[in-house]
Enzyme design. Structure first.
Site, mmCIF file in Angstrom:
data_model
loop_
_atom_site.group_PDB
_atom_site.id
_atom_site.type_symbol
_atom_site.label_atom_id
_atom_site.label_comp_id
_atom_site.label_asym_id
_atom_site.label_seq_id
_atom_site.Cartn_x
_atom_site.Cartn_y
_atom_site.Cartn_z
ATOM 1 N N ARG A 1 -57.918 -18.134 -13.634
ATOM 2 C CA ARG A 1 -58.805 -17.977 -14.792
ATOM 3 C C ARG A 1 -60.071 -17.176 -14.506
ATOM 4 O O ARG A 1 -60.389 -16.223 -15.227
ATOM 5 C CB ARG A 1 -59.195 -19.372 -15.328
ATOM 6 C CG ARG A 1 -58.038 -20.130 -15.917
ATOM 7 C CD ARG A 1 -58.379 -21.595 -16.120
ATOM 8 N NE ARG A 1 -58.512 -22.286 -14.829
ATOM 9 C CZ ARG A 1 -58.908 -23.534 -14.667
ATOM 10 N NH1 ARG A 1 -59.255 -24.244 -15.726
ATOM 11 N NH2 ARG A 1 -58.979 -24.080 -13.469
ATOM 12 N N CYS B 1 -63.709 -21.188 -11.504
ATOM 13 C CA CYS B 1 -62.619 -22.119 -11.821
ATOM 14 C C CYS B 1 -62.280 -22.887 -10.549
ATOM 15 O O CYS B 1 -63.112 -22.971 -9.629
ATOM 16 C CB CYS B 1 -61.423 -21.394 -12.429
ATOM 17 S SG CYS B 1 -60.674 -20.146 -11.361
ATOM 18 N N ASP C 1 -56.061 -24.823 -17.264
ATOM 19 C CA ASP C 1 -55.508 -24.280 -16.026
ATOM 20 C C ASP C 1 -54.046 -23.873 -16.249
ATOM 21 O O ASP C 1 -53.203 -24.728 -16.536
ATOM 22 C CB ASP C 1 -55.604 -25.387 -14.962
ATOM 23 C CG ASP C 1 -55.156 -24.914 -13.593
ATOM 24 O OD1 ASP C 1 -54.603 -23.801 -13.501
ATOM 25 O OD2 ASP C 1 -55.365 -25.667 -12.626
HETATM 26 P P1 4NP Z 1 -57.438 -21.395 -11.285
HETATM 27 O O1 4NP Z 1 -55.956 -22.010 -11.164
HETATM 28 O O2 4NP Z 1 -58.398 -22.541 -11.028
HETATM 29 O O3 4NP Z 1 -57.503 -20.908 -12.695
HETATM 30 O O4 4NP Z 1 -57.534 -20.293 -10.243
HETATM 31 C C1 4NP Z 1 -55.526 -22.704 -10.029
HETATM 32 C C2 4NP Z 1 -55.131 -22.014 -8.912
HETATM 33 C C3 4NP Z 1 -54.675 -22.700 -7.796
HETATM 34 C C4 4NP Z 1 -54.638 -24.075 -7.804
HETATM 35 C C5 4NP Z 1 -55.047 -24.759 -8.920
HETATM 36 C C6 4NP Z 1 -55.497 -24.085 -10.029
HETATM 37 N N1 4NP Z 1 -54.145 -24.764 -6.666
HETATM 38 O O5 4NP Z 1 -54.045 -25.993 -6.734
HETATM 39 O O6 4NP Z 1 -53.879 -24.141 -5.641
#
Ligand code: 4NP
Length: 169
Positions: free
Chosen positions: A19, A13, A127
Site C-alpha cells: 500500500r 503501512c 491490506d
Molecule cells: P503492506 O502489505 O503493509 O500494504 O505492504 C503487507 C505486506 C507484507 C506483509 C503484510 C502486509 N507481511 O506480513 O509480510
C-alpha cells in the site's frame, strides 16, 4: 491563526511493499501533474521486506495507470522519521497505533490516518497482501482519489498559511 506549511510526507503501512509504495508513487505523480514538489517517502512499521522492491501486484497495478514504482525499495520506519517528516500518514488504524507508540509526545500530532487526513473519510486502506488482483485494483483506486484530495488539501492550507486566501480586506 498560523498554519505551518507541510513540506514532507511519509506514507506508512505494515510491510512497505503493497500500500504505502503505491501511496508514495501515485502521490509523486499527482504532484508532478500539478507542478508541485514535496519531499515524500514511504516506510513500513515492520522490517521483514526491507531492501525489497514493491510487491509485483502493486508494481503491476501502478504500471497499468502509467506509474512506475519499480525503483522504490522497502524500509522500516526510523526514529528520525518523526522529526524529518511534517506529516506521517498510516494506511490503517493499526499502522497509526504503531506509529503513535513510536512517536515522542511532541511528534504524535504529525501522525494521522491517511484517508481521514486526505478525504475526511476515516476509513482504512485494507491490506491486500493475502488477496488477489482485484484487491490491488481497489487499493489503487482509493489511493488515486485520496492523492488528488490530499494535494488539494495541502494546496489550500499552503495558500492559507501564506495569506493568499485572504480576500476580505
Ligand atoms: P503492506 O502489505 O503493509 O500494504 O505492504 C503487507 C505486506 C507484507 C506483509 C503484510 C502486509 N507481511 O506480513 O509480510
Amino acid at each position: 491563526m498560523s498554519i505551518k506549511p507541510i513540506n514532507s510526507i511519509l506514507f506508512v503501512c505494515l510491510g512497505n511493499i503493497c500500500r504505502s509504495p503505491l501511496a508514495e508513487g501515485v502521490f509523486r505523480t499527482v504532484l508532478a501533474e500539478r507542478g508541485e514538489d514535496l519531499v515524500i517517502d514511504s516506510a513500513g512499521t515492520g522490517g521483514w521486506h526491507a531492501g525489497e522492491q514493491p510487491d509485483r501486484r502493486s508494481i503491476a497495478v501502478a504500471a497499468t495507470h502509467g506509474v512506475d514504482i519499480s525503483g522504490q525499495r522497502a524500509r522500516k520506519v526510523r526514529p528520525e522519521d518523526f522529526s524529518r517528516f511534517d506529516l506521517i500518514l498510516g494506511m490503517d488504524r493499526a499502522n497509526v497505533r504503531n506509529l503513535e507508540a513510536l512517536a515522542s509526545p511532541a511528534a504524535r500530532g504529525r501522525v494521522h490516518l491517511y484517508l481521514d487526513f486526505a478525504t475526511g473519510n476515516a476509513a482504512d486502506v485494507p491490506d491486500p497482501y493475502y488477496d488477489g488482483a482485484e484487491a490491488f485494483a481497489s487499493v489503487y483506486r482509493m489511493i488515486r482519489e485520496a492523492s488528488e484530495a490530499l494535494a488539494k488539501r495541502l494546496e489550500a492550507s499552503a495558500s492559507l498559511s501564506s495569506g493568499q486566501a485572504s480576500s476580505t480586506m
